[in-house]
Design a protein around this motif. Structure first.
Motif, mmCIF file in Angstrom:
data_model
loop_
_atom_site.group_PDB
_atom_site.id
_atom_site.type_symbol
_atom_site.label_atom_id
_atom_site.label_comp_id
_atom_site.label_asym_id
_atom_site.label_seq_id
_atom_site.Cartn_x
_atom_site.Cartn_y
_atom_site.Cartn_z
ATOM 1 N N PRO A 10 33.883 41.821 43.177
ATOM 2 C CA PRO A 10 33.499 41.492 44.295
ATOM 3 C C PRO A 10 34.084 40.159 44.453
ATOM 4 O O PRO A 10 34.347 39.279 43.415
ATOM 5 N N PRO A 11 34.209 39.669 45.203
ATOM 6 C CA PRO A 11 35.047 38.496 45.770
ATOM 7 C C PRO A 11 34.282 36.792 45.797
ATOM 8 O O PRO A 11 32.744 37.200 45.711
ATOM 9 N N ALA A 12 34.439 36.026 45.612
ATOM 10 C CA ALA A 12 33.828 34.715 45.315
ATOM 11 C C ALA A 12 32.807 34.596 46.940
ATOM 12 O O ALA A 12 32.951 34.825 47.796
ATOM 13 N N SER A 13 31.641 33.914 46.339
ATOM 14 C CA SER A 13 30.872 34.252 48.028
ATOM 15 C C SER A 13 29.903 33.256 47.965
ATOM 16 O O SER A 13 29.396 32.990 46.902
ATOM 17 N N THR A 14 29.476 32.688 49.067
ATOM 18 C CA THR A 14 28.514 32.330 49.305
ATOM 19 C C THR A 14 26.996 32.719 50.671
ATOM 20 O O THR A 14 27.373 33.582 50.743
ATOM 21 N N ALA A 38 39.077 45.377 52.527
ATOM 22 C CA ALA A 38 38.663 45.168 51.880
ATOM 23 C C ALA A 38 38.358 44.144 50.475
ATOM 24 O O ALA A 38 37.988 43.075 49.198
ATOM 25 N N ALA A 39 39.533 44.873 50.229
ATOM 26 C CA ALA A 39 39.933 45.264 48.318
ATOM 27 C C ALA A 39 41.345 43.499 48.659
ATOM 28 O O ALA A 39 41.107 42.757 47.399
ATOM 29 N N ASP A 40 41.253 43.327 49.519
ATOM 30 C CA ASP A 40 42.519 42.010 49.529
ATOM 31 C C ASP A 40 41.087 41.012 50.265
ATOM 32 O O ASP A 40 41.249 39.710 49.710
ATOM 33 N N ILE A 41 40.326 41.009 49.849
ATOM 34 C CA ILE A 41 38.908 40.009 49.927
ATOM 35 C C ILE A 41 39.027 38.780 49.166
ATOM 36 O O ILE A 41 38.602 39.641 48.313
ATOM 37 N N GLY A 68 26.986 40.877 41.404
ATOM 38 C CA GLY A 68 27.707 41.504 42.957
ATOM 39 C C GLY A 68 28.758 40.534 43.903
ATOM 40 O O GLY A 68 29.081 40.327 45.050
ATOM 41 N N TYR A 69 28.771 39.602 42.719
ATOM 42 C CA TYR A 69 29.736 38.601 43.399
ATOM 43 C C TYR A 69 30.764 37.643 41.800
ATOM 44 O O TYR A 69 30.560 38.410 40.975
ATOM 45 N N THR A 70 32.151 37.273 42.044
ATOM 46 C CA THR A 70 32.897 36.076 40.997
ATOM 47 C C THR A 70 32.536 35.161 41.065
ATOM 48 O O THR A 70 32.560 34.568 42.671
ATOM 49 N N HIS A 71 32.852 34.189 40.879
ATOM 50 C CA HIS A 71 32.586 32.838 40.550
ATOM 51 C C HIS A 71 33.584 32.611 41.297
ATOM 52 O O HIS A 71 33.695 31.281 41.952
ATOM 53 N N PHE A 87 32.467 46.358 48.980
ATOM 54 C CA PHE A 87 33.268 46.421 47.803
ATOM 55 C C PHE A 87 33.364 47.573 46.463
ATOM 56 O O PHE A 87 32.752 47.476 45.295
ATOM 57 N N PRO A 88 33.116 48.464 46.873
ATOM 58 C CA PRO A 88 32.511 49.702 45.151
ATOM 59 C C PRO A 88 33.843 49.650 44.343
ATOM 60 O O PRO A 88 33.049 50.053 43.496
ATOM 61 N N ASP A 89 34.827 49.811 44.711
ATOM 62 C CA ASP A 89 35.367 48.905 43.225
ATOM 63 C C ASP A 89 36.362 48.012 42.568
ATOM 64 O O ASP A 89 36.106 46.923 43.431
#
Length: 133
Positions: free
Chosen positions: A106-110, A72-75, A16-19, A101-103
């Motif tokens: 996914p962004p980097a996340s904390t 949201a795709a730009d996050i 659900g996220y990207t490093h 983020f359906p497609d």
């Protein structure tokens, strides 16, 4: 502008996220302040219901992005703060993120558990950084 999403084999495979997200080339960066579960009139949405509050915060985040010419795709990075976070809250957060983020990647996340937010009754706050051409 080129966005690259990286999940190295040397780190745990994310769910659900990207490093790592890198941006190369000219881009406009958009910094969105923490969005919470209030409507445009300042009324708390979903008192006591984390899932509803996450959805409202995500909708507010999308409205802020739209006002800046983004989606949201730009996050590329999110920070989320949940009051009195419990492991069981993770499923509500993952569900809301899958809607946000359906497609694509996914962004980097904390995700951070906190004892309180700025106003009593708020259970979640979401902030983001986006990049657009």
């Amino acid at each position: 502008m080129e966005k690259k999403y990286i999940n190295p084999d040397t780190l745990l495979a994310p769910r659900g996220y990207t490093h790592i997200v890198t941006i190369a080339g000219p881009a406009k960066l958009i910094f969105i302040s923490g969005q919470v579960a209030v409507d445009k009139d300042g009324k708390l949405v979903g008192p006591g219901d984390l899932k509803i509050q996450i959805r409202q915060a995500a909708n507010n985040l999308k409205a802020a992005l739209a006002a800046a010419g983004a989606t949201a795709a730009d996050i590329v990075k999110t920070n989320t703060y949940i009051v009195n976070y419990k492991q069981s809250d993770y499923s509500a957060m993952r569900e809301a993120r899958s809607e946000l983020f359906p497609d694509g990647e996914p962004p980097a996340s904390t995700l951070v558990g906190v004892t309180s937010l700025a106003v009593d009754g708020l259970m979640v706050e979401m902030e983001a950084i986006a990049a657009v051409k």
